[in-house]
Design a protein around this motif. Sequence first.
Motif, short mmCIF file in Angstrom:
data_model
loop_
_atom_site.label_atom_id
_atom_site.label_comp_id
_atom_site.label_asym_id
_atom_site.label_seq_id
_atom_site.Cartn_x
_atom_site.Cartn_y
_atom_site.Cartn_z
N LYS A 92 0.81 -1.22 0.00
CA LYS A 92 0.00 0.00 0.00
C LYS A 92 0.84 1.27 0.00
O LYS A 92 0.32 2.36 0.11
CB LYS A 92 -0.94 0.01 1.21
N LEU A 93 2.16 1.13 -0.13
CA LEU A 93 3.02 2.31 -0.19
C LEU A 93 2.83 2.98 -1.55
O LEU A 93 2.89 2.35 -2.60
CB LEU A 93 4.49 1.92 -0.02
N TYR A 94 2.58 4.26 -1.52
CA TYR A 94 2.41 5.01 -2.76
C TYR A 94 3.27 6.26 -2.69
O TYR A 94 3.14 7.07 -1.78
CB TYR A 94 0.95 5.40 -2.97
N ILE A 95 4.16 6.38 -3.64
CA ILE A 95 5.06 7.54 -3.61
C ILE A 95 4.83 8.46 -4.80
O ILE A 95 5.48 9.48 -4.92
CB ILE A 95 6.53 7.10 -3.56
N GLY A 96 3.91 8.11 -5.67
CA GLY A 96 3.62 8.98 -6.82
C GLY A 96 4.78 9.01 -7.80
O GLY A 96 5.56 8.08 -7.91
N HIS A 97 4.92 10.11 -8.48
CA HIS A 97 5.99 10.29 -9.46
C HIS A 97 7.05 11.21 -8.85
O HIS A 97 6.88 12.43 -8.81
CB HIS A 97 5.43 10.89 -10.76
N LEU A 98 8.12 10.62 -8.38
CA LEU A 98 9.16 11.40 -7.74
C LEU A 98 10.30 11.67 -8.72
O LEU A 98 10.63 10.84 -9.56
CB LEU A 98 9.72 10.65 -6.53
N SER A 99 10.87 12.82 -8.55
CA SER A 99 12.07 13.13 -9.33
C SER A 99 13.20 12.24 -8.83
O SER A 99 13.11 11.66 -7.74
CB SER A 99 12.44 14.61 -9.15
N ASP A 100 14.26 12.13 -9.60
CA ASP A 100 15.41 11.33 -9.17
C ASP A 100 15.95 11.82 -7.83
O ASP A 100 16.33 11.02 -6.97
CB ASP A 100 16.51 11.38 -10.23
N LYS A 101 15.97 13.14 -7.64
CA LYS A 101 16.48 13.72 -6.40
C LYS A 101 15.61 13.30 -5.22
O LYS A 101 16.11 12.86 -4.18
CB LYS A 101 16.53 15.24 -6.51
N LYS A 102 14.26 13.40 -5.37
CA LYS A 102 13.34 13.03 -4.30
C LYS A 102 13.39 11.53 -4.03
O LYS A 102 13.32 11.07 -2.90
CB LYS A 102 11.91 13.46 -4.63
N LEU A 103 13.51 10.72 -5.09
CA LEU A 103 13.59 9.27 -4.93
C LEU A 103 14.84 8.90 -4.15
O LEU A 103 14.80 8.03 -3.27
CB LEU A 103 13.58 8.59 -6.30
N LYS A 104 15.95 9.57 -4.43
CA LYS A 104 17.19 9.33 -3.70
C LYS A 104 17.02 9.70 -2.23
O LYS A 104 17.46 8.96 -1.33
CB LYS A 104 18.34 10.12 -4.32
N LEU A 105 16.36 10.81 -1.95
CA LEU A 105 16.10 11.23 -0.57
C LEU A 105 15.21 10.21 0.15
O LEU A 105 15.43 9.88 1.32
CB LEU A 105 15.46 12.61 -0.53
N LEU A 106 14.19 9.70 -0.56
CA LEU A 106 13.29 8.71 0.03
C LEU A 106 14.06 7.42 0.36
O LEU A 106 13.92 6.87 1.45
CB LEU A 106 12.12 8.41 -0.91
N LYS A 107 14.86 6.94 -0.58
CA LYS A 107 15.65 5.73 -0.34
C LYS A 107 16.57 5.92 0.85
O LYS A 107 16.68 5.04 1.70
CB LYS A 107 16.46 5.37 -1.58
N ASN A 108 17.20 7.07 0.94
CA ASN A 108 18.09 7.35 2.06
C ASN A 108 17.31 7.37 3.38
O ASN A 108 17.75 6.80 4.39
CB ASN A 108 18.82 8.68 1.84
N ALA A 109 16.13 7.99 3.38
CA ALA A 109 15.31 8.05 4.59
C ALA A 109 14.86 6.66 5.03
O ALA A 109 14.87 6.34 6.22
CB ALA A 109 14.09 8.95 4.36
N LEU A 110 14.51 5.82 4.06
CA LEU A 110 14.12 4.44 4.40
C LEU A 110 15.30 3.66 4.97
O LEU A 110 15.14 2.91 5.94
CB LEU A 110 13.56 3.74 3.16
N LEU A 111 16.45 3.81 4.38
CA LEU A 111 17.64 3.13 4.89
C LEU A 111 17.94 3.56 6.33
O LEU A 111 18.24 2.71 7.18
CB LEU A 111 18.85 3.40 3.99
N ILE A 112 17.82 4.84 6.59
CA ILE A 112 18.07 5.32 7.94
C ILE A 112 17.01 4.80 8.91
O ILE A 112 17.33 4.30 9.98
CB ILE A 112 18.12 6.88 7.97
N SER A 113 15.72 4.88 8.52
CA SER A 113 14.66 4.45 9.42
C SER A 113 14.68 2.96 9.67
O SER A 113 14.30 2.50 10.72
CB SER A 113 13.28 4.86 8.87
N LEU A 114 15.19 2.20 8.72
CA LEU A 114 15.31 0.75 8.88
C LEU A 114 16.67 0.33 9.42
O LEU A 114 16.96 -0.84 9.53
CB LEU A 114 15.03 0.03 7.54
N GLU A 115 17.49 1.33 9.73
CA GLU A 115 18.83 1.11 10.28
C GLU A 115 19.66 0.19 9.37
O GLU A 115 20.32 -0.73 9.83
CB GLU A 115 18.76 0.56 11.69
N CYS A 116 19.60 0.45 8.09
CA CYS A 116 20.34 -0.35 7.10
C CYS A 116 21.57 0.39 6.60
O CYS A 116 22.25 -0.09 5.72
CB CYS A 116 19.44 -0.69 5.92
N GLU A 117 21.81 1.55 7.11
CA GLU A 117 22.90 2.37 6.60
C GLU A 117 24.24 1.84 7.02
O GLU A 117 24.46 1.30 8.05
CB GLU A 117 22.71 3.82 7.08
#
Length: 117
Positions: A92-117
């Motif tokens: 059910k995750l929906y992120i719409g149409h993100l620019s490459d910059k926003k997609l990179k920020l989202l991936k980074n935020a997920l990595l941090i929140s999941l402690e995968c960094e």
Amino acid sequence: MKVKTSITISEDILIAMDRIIQNKTNRSRFIELALRNYIQQQYRLQRDITDSEILNKNSKKFNSEAEDTLEYQVPLGIEEGLKHESSIYCDKLYIGHLSDKKLKLLKNALLISLECE
């Protein structure tokens, strides 16, 4: 509306019916209830057959959808500190149409929140 009719019944059926009735109702009412129940049973049986045919006809599609859904689930359980088996559903995750910059920020935020960094 009631319609008077005449039927022929085997003697053993008549005896069994009279034992069940025990003067609580009359034979006509008993037979009418028995036939209503039988007719409803036949309708349910036909509906179930139709439902089964629909499911069988579409089983490949349904199985494919189920397999696709499983790809979005992460099973969890006692090994992860839970009291019982569970899952995380990510479909059910929906992120719409993100620019490459926003997609990179989202991936980074997920990595941090999941402690995968």
